[in-house]
Design an enzyme around this catalytic site. Sequence first.
Site, PDB file in Angstrom:
ATOM      1  N   LYS A 198      16.407  21.049 -10.946  1.00 34.37           N
ATOM      2  CA  LYS A 198      15.751  19.888 -11.388  1.00 34.37           C
ATOM      3  C   LYS A 198      16.612  18.900 -12.209  1.00 34.37           C
ATOM      4  O   LYS A 198      17.317  19.191 -12.789  1.00 34.37           O
ATOM      5  CB  LYS A 198      14.440  20.176 -11.909  1.00 34.37           C
ATOM      6  CG  LYS A 198      13.490  21.073 -11.465  1.00 34.37           C
ATOM      7  CD  LYS A 198      12.718  20.047 -10.511  1.00 34.37           C
ATOM      8  CE  LYS A 198      11.950  19.181 -10.752  1.00 34.37           C
ATOM      9  NZ  LYS A 198      10.448  19.491 -11.362  1.00 34.37           N
TER      10      LYS A 198
ATOM     11  N   SER B 153      15.612  20.863 -16.237  1.00 31.91           N
ATOM     12  CA  SER B 153      14.293  21.903 -16.512  1.00 31.91           C
ATOM     13  C   SER B 153      14.913  23.208 -17.250  1.00 31.91           C
ATOM     14  O   SER B 153      15.843  23.550 -16.801  1.00 31.91           O
ATOM     15  CB  SER B 153      13.599  22.087 -15.239  1.00 31.91           C
ATOM     16  OG  SER B 153      12.813  23.431 -15.331  1.00 31.91           O
TER      17      SER B 153
ATOM     18  N   HIS C 182       0.729  -1.284   0.082  1.00 28.12           N
ATOM     19  CA  HIS C 182      -0.057   0.032   0.037  1.00 28.12           C
ATOM     20  C   HIS C 182       0.836   1.380  -0.038  1.00 28.12           C
ATOM     21  O   HIS C 182       0.334   2.181   0.475  1.00 28.12           O
ATOM     22  CB  HIS C 182      -0.952   0.083   1.330  1.00 28.12           C
ATOM     23  CG  HIS C 182      -1.645  -1.325   1.223  1.00 28.12           C
ATOM     24  ND1 HIS C 182      -2.986  -1.393   0.857  1.00 28.12           N
ATOM     25  CD2 HIS C 182      -1.301  -2.286   2.013  1.00 28.12           C
ATOM     26  CE1 HIS C 182      -3.313  -2.683   1.129  1.00 28.12           C
ATOM     27  NE2 HIS C 182      -2.390  -3.470   1.849  1.00 28.12           N
TER      28      HIS C 182
ATOM     29  N   GLU D 292       9.771   8.152 -16.985  1.00 27.02           N
ATOM     30  CA  GLU D 292       8.131   8.602 -17.121  1.00 27.02           C
ATOM     31  C   GLU D 292       7.746   8.441 -18.581  1.00 27.02           C
ATOM     32  O   GLU D 292       6.541   7.725 -18.456  1.00 27.02           O
ATOM     33  CB  GLU D 292       8.332  10.396 -16.774  1.00 27.02           C
ATOM     34  CG  GLU D 292       8.399  10.681 -15.288  1.00 27.02           C
ATOM     35  CD  GLU D 292       8.901  12.109 -15.445  1.00 27.02           C
ATOM     36  OE1 GLU D 292       7.942  12.868 -15.638  1.00 27.02           O
ATOM     37  OE2 GLU D 292       9.683  12.541 -15.129  1.00 27.02           O
TER      38      GLU D 292
END
Length: 469
Positions: A283, A277, A156, A290
């Site tokens: 970043k 970024s 979970h 992704e």
Amino acid sequence: MTHLWSGRFDTAPDDEVFEFQASFGFDRCLFDDDVEGSLAWAEALAAAGVLAADEVAAICTALTDIRDRGRADSGFVEGPDEDIHAFVERQLIERVGDAGKRLHTGRSRNEQVSLDLRLYLRRRIAVLQRELVALVDALTGRAEAAGSALMPAYTHLRRAQPILVAHYFLAHAAAVRRDHRRLEIATEEADAMPLGSGAVAGASYAIDTAELAARLGFSRVVVNSLDATADRDFVSAFLHACAGTMVHLSRLAEDLVIFTSEEFGFFGLADAVTTGSSLMPQKKNPDALELVRGKTGRVIGRLTGWLTTMKGLPSGYNKDLQEDKEAVFDAEATAMRSVRATTAVVRSLTLDPARVETAASGLALATDVADLLVARGVPFREAHEVVGRMVRDLLAKNRDFASLSPEDWRRYHTRLDTEAAGQITARGSVAARRTPQSTAPDAVAAALLEVRGWVHERTAAGNVDSTSS
Ligand code: ARG
């Protein structure tokens, strides 16, 4: 130009409709397979007495020349043709005239396309499988490099129990091995030779199909011409294997996005596999992971799209079946690139052992306290109650088991003493496991050895590029 079927029609096809139904825009990758199938068919026709010796010789020489030219220059495989089969036939007729026109005797594009795609998948699946072996190798490398480091396992997405980091990586390796197996099944499904089926009813020439199958490297011949010309189960099996692979890659990608985040910081991603970024200088984004996750939707879409195409088809060949190719090529290319990118990311992973071990301790040891009580004769339900109370108190005070004094332990249960307290560590928890599939160090060491052997068996020299392991 004239088309393969011009004789039947008195007008030329509408350009737009012809273009719409043509597959030459995307079936060029079947070029080699189409020529290979045609070479075998020419010999089968000769053996059946349909082609004379000089005709088959001329056809084979021409086909070999066509193949060599196509291999040397992909720009050669071009033209106004409807599909790859029409292209090869036109090239052949341009070279050998009437003999070339005889090659299509008893053969239909319906069985030809089935043959080509089976041949294509057989060779391409092997390449995809090699990439999966490289990924398993990369995961195994991370498992080895992790040594005895511990991390929390989650259920979970809440800390559950301590495990070896190696166990974590081997879990993903186990899933990828199932994908490898599923691809094997797709290969087995494709392994049936369809020539001799004709358009739908079978050939009326004495074609030795067993001989043809052997010559083309198939272990069996299809059993029914009506079924065979419209059967694309091997396509469904391949797409299913690709979709399954992507689902596994996606779950691994999701894990790594989470575990490499600032909040977790268990693993680090190399600069080379991340992206910056344009706005926020700090970043370092896991774009590759992704995208692997994102492209999974696309491959699942190829599978569901394809099954939807198949479901309403009446028996026999229908042009809808032409949709098989774009689904296969796109799923294959997407899976291939995704596996390679994932392998590169996995090879680059670094581990922060202090951080993962801290996360593996604390309240993740609650089950071990309960197990300890059980070992001392307390029924599990009662033990669960006792430890639940301990957890509640510890949470309220923002403490963990390690901070409890001997008196504290005894206060919760008379069977909890100093010796007990000493056993409640993440390492002790892992060492207490007994089953072969568990995270016990011995079990993990054996699993690692077994996976190494699996990789070894599937790599020529026993070492796929494992530079970073
Ligand atoms: N391009 C077609 C395909 O990919 C080849 C088979 C054509 N057969 C036919 N009867 N039109 O399915």
